[in-house]
Motif scaffolding. Structure first.
Motif, mmCIF file in Angstrom:
data_model
loop_
_atom_site.group_PDB
_atom_site.id
_atom_site.type_symbol
_atom_site.label_atom_id
_atom_site.label_comp_id
_atom_site.label_asym_id
_atom_site.label_seq_id
_atom_site.Cartn_x
_atom_site.Cartn_y
_atom_site.Cartn_z
ATOM 1 N N LEU A 15 0.810 -1.222 0.000
ATOM 2 C CA LEU A 15 0.000 0.000 0.000
ATOM 3 C C LEU A 15 0.838 1.264 0.000
ATOM 4 O O LEU A 15 0.387 2.319 -0.400
ATOM 5 N N THR A 16 2.083 1.163 0.465
ATOM 6 C CA THR A 16 2.933 2.361 0.477
ATOM 7 C C THR A 16 3.383 2.745 -0.928
ATOM 8 O O THR A 16 3.851 3.835 -1.144
ATOM 9 N N ASN A 17 3.242 1.808 -1.882
ATOM 10 C CA ASN A 17 3.720 2.077 -3.238
ATOM 11 C C ASN A 17 2.612 2.127 -4.277
ATOM 12 O O ASN A 17 2.865 2.024 -5.456
ATOM 13 N N VAL A 18 1.384 2.236 -3.814
ATOM 14 C CA VAL A 18 0.271 2.173 -4.755
ATOM 15 C C VAL A 18 -0.662 3.361 -4.570
ATOM 16 O O VAL A 18 -0.818 3.885 -3.469
ATOM 17 N N SER A 19 -1.216 3.801 -5.677
ATOM 18 C CA SER A 19 -2.294 4.785 -5.635
ATOM 19 C C SER A 19 -3.565 4.071 -6.075
ATOM 20 O O SER A 19 -3.574 3.380 -7.098
ATOM 21 N N LEU A 20 -4.607 4.209 -5.296
ATOM 22 C CA LEU A 20 -5.877 3.561 -5.616
ATOM 23 C C LEU A 20 -6.834 4.555 -6.257
ATOM 24 O O LEU A 20 -6.901 5.719 -5.838
ATOM 25 N N VAL A 21 -7.552 4.102 -7.260
ATOM 26 C CA VAL A 21 -8.635 4.894 -7.819
ATOM 27 C C VAL A 21 -9.915 4.090 -7.597
ATOM 28 O O VAL A 21 -10.010 2.933 -8.007
ATOM 29 N N GLU A 100 -1.671 10.392 3.405
ATOM 30 C CA GLU A 100 -1.261 11.744 3.806
ATOM 31 C C GLU A 100 0.181 12.035 3.402
ATOM 32 O O GLU A 100 0.506 13.110 2.912
ATOM 33 N N LYS A 101 1.042 11.039 3.603
ATOM 34 C CA LYS A 101 2.458 11.219 3.273
ATOM 35 C C LYS A 101 2.631 11.434 1.768
ATOM 36 O O LYS A 101 3.361 12.321 1.327
ATOM 37 N N HIS A 104 1.260 14.855 0.662
ATOM 38 C CA HIS A 104 2.179 15.951 0.983
ATOM 39 C C HIS A 104 3.343 15.987 -0.008
ATOM 40 O O HIS A 104 3.726 17.055 -0.495
ATOM 41 N N ALA A 105 3.897 14.803 -0.315
ATOM 42 C CA ALA A 105 5.011 14.730 -1.259
ATOM 43 C C ALA A 105 4.569 15.178 -2.645
ATOM 44 O O ALA A 105 5.298 15.884 -3.353
ATOM 45 N N GLN A 106 3.362 14.777 -3.017
ATOM 46 C CA GLN A 106 2.829 15.160 -4.323
ATOM 47 C C GLN A 106 2.614 16.667 -4.399
ATOM 48 O O GLN A 106 2.923 17.315 -5.404
ATOM 49 N N LEU A 107 2.112 17.228 -3.312
ATOM 50 C CA LEU A 107 1.881 18.672 -3.259
ATOM 51 C C LEU A 107 3.202 19.434 -3.400
ATOM 52 O O LEU A 107 3.287 20.426 -4.132
ATOM 53 N N GLU A 108 4.224 18.958 -2.711
ATOM 54 C CA GLU A 108 5.539 19.607 -2.798
ATOM 55 C C GLU A 108 6.103 19.516 -4.213
ATOM 56 O O GLU A 108 6.707 20.462 -4.717
#
Length: 306
Positions: A15-21, A100-101, A104-108
């Protein structure tokens, strides 16, 4: 479509390496597992290869449990359509779930990209020099904090207070900047940021254009463009201009000042953004084997219309 395949070491999902849609359809919730950062690139058109977006080309009821969606459930919710069409519908219209992590990284990351784009396209109107990314960032921070004050601390009449000499209507109609978001691509947000900076002038800024003269033999103009790898993310016109060498050259130019035919040579004078100069020069040189050339007439010209 056995769910056991998800647990194989070669494609095990963490789950730390996946984005779910996710998408709710009928009474079921369906999920697709994507690589980080690729969903927005897909939706904005930057990424076009589905294999680079999907971790597993399947639809799940629960990705974390490896629970694939049964064919009966998919058919009931989406109808008798190919699995790939269902995946595309979820990918394009579903809700992107990120931790959340990651958020935040994506926003930066988007924030840094927006700042870089803006810094490359705005200059000081007097000196015609570009600003550092730090100065652009501070100016945008100033605008976003002012925007926050406008919405959270209205005056006695319940509206934001305009600057001296500015009517409420003028103030309200100006482009506002409230900071970056992860739901839109960096280029469109950078355009909004530039409009707000130009409208409010927290620092003196104007949009820069390089003034160029491109000359090319007329015999080359109507030739079809040879397929070649893209050069430069800033070549915004490249994606819009297809077909002949002339079409592609004009695709880089944002504003044409003049076009002339002089004997066997075509000459065009126009304005391009600084970031487009290098890919334009490479295109002109590569496509014509050095027979065409791009000459800089002015490094930074202000277009008053911006």
């Amino acid at each position: 479509m056995p769910s056991a395949q998800i647990n194989q070491p070669s494609n095990q999902i963490k789950l730390t390496n996946v984005s779910l849609v996710r998408m709710k359809k009928g009474k079921k919730r369906f999920e697709v597992a994507c690589y980080k950062n690729k969903v927005l690139e897909w939706r904005s058109g930057v990424e076009t290869d589905l294999d680079n977006v999907l971790q597993i080309p399947n639809v799940f009821l629960n990705v974390s449990k490896g629970q694939a969606a049964p064919s009966a459930d998919l058919q009931k919710a989406f109808g008798k359509v190919p699995l790939n069409d269902i995946i595309l519908e979820i990918l394009n219209k579903g809700e992107l779930q990120v931790g959340e992590k990651e958020r935040h990284a994506q926003l930066e990351r988007v924030h840094a990209e927006v700042i870089d784009i803006v810094a490359g396209k705005l200059v000081d109107p007097k000196s015609k020099r570009v600003y550092t990314t730090g100065m652009i960032e501070k100016a945008l921070d100033q605008l976003s904090s002012q925007s926050g004050k406008d919405t959270t601390t209205p005056n006695a009449s319940g509206t934001a207070t305009p600057v001296e000499g500015e009517s409420h209507a003028e103030h309200k109609s100006k482009p506002m900047w409230t900071g970056v978001v992860t739901t839109r691509d960096a280029k469109s947000q950078a355009l909004n940021a530039m409009k707000a900076l130009i409208a409010h002038q927290p620092i003196p800024v104007a949009r820069a254009r390089m003034r160029l003269r491109i000359t090319c033999p007329t015999s080359v103009l109507k030739q079809a463009v040879k397929s070649a790898p893209k050069t430069g993310d800033e070549a915004e016109g490249e994606a819009q201009a297809k077909g002949t060498v002339k079409d592609r050259i004009l695709g880089y130019i944002e504003q044409v000042e003049s076009q002339d035919m002089m004997g066997e040579e075509w000459e065009v004078v126009g304005f391009v953004e600084p970031g487009s100069f290098k890919p334009l020069s490479e295109f002109v040189s590569g496509q014509t084997k050095g027979r065409a050339r791009a000459e800089v007439l002015d490094m930074a010209v202000m277009n008053e219309g911006d």
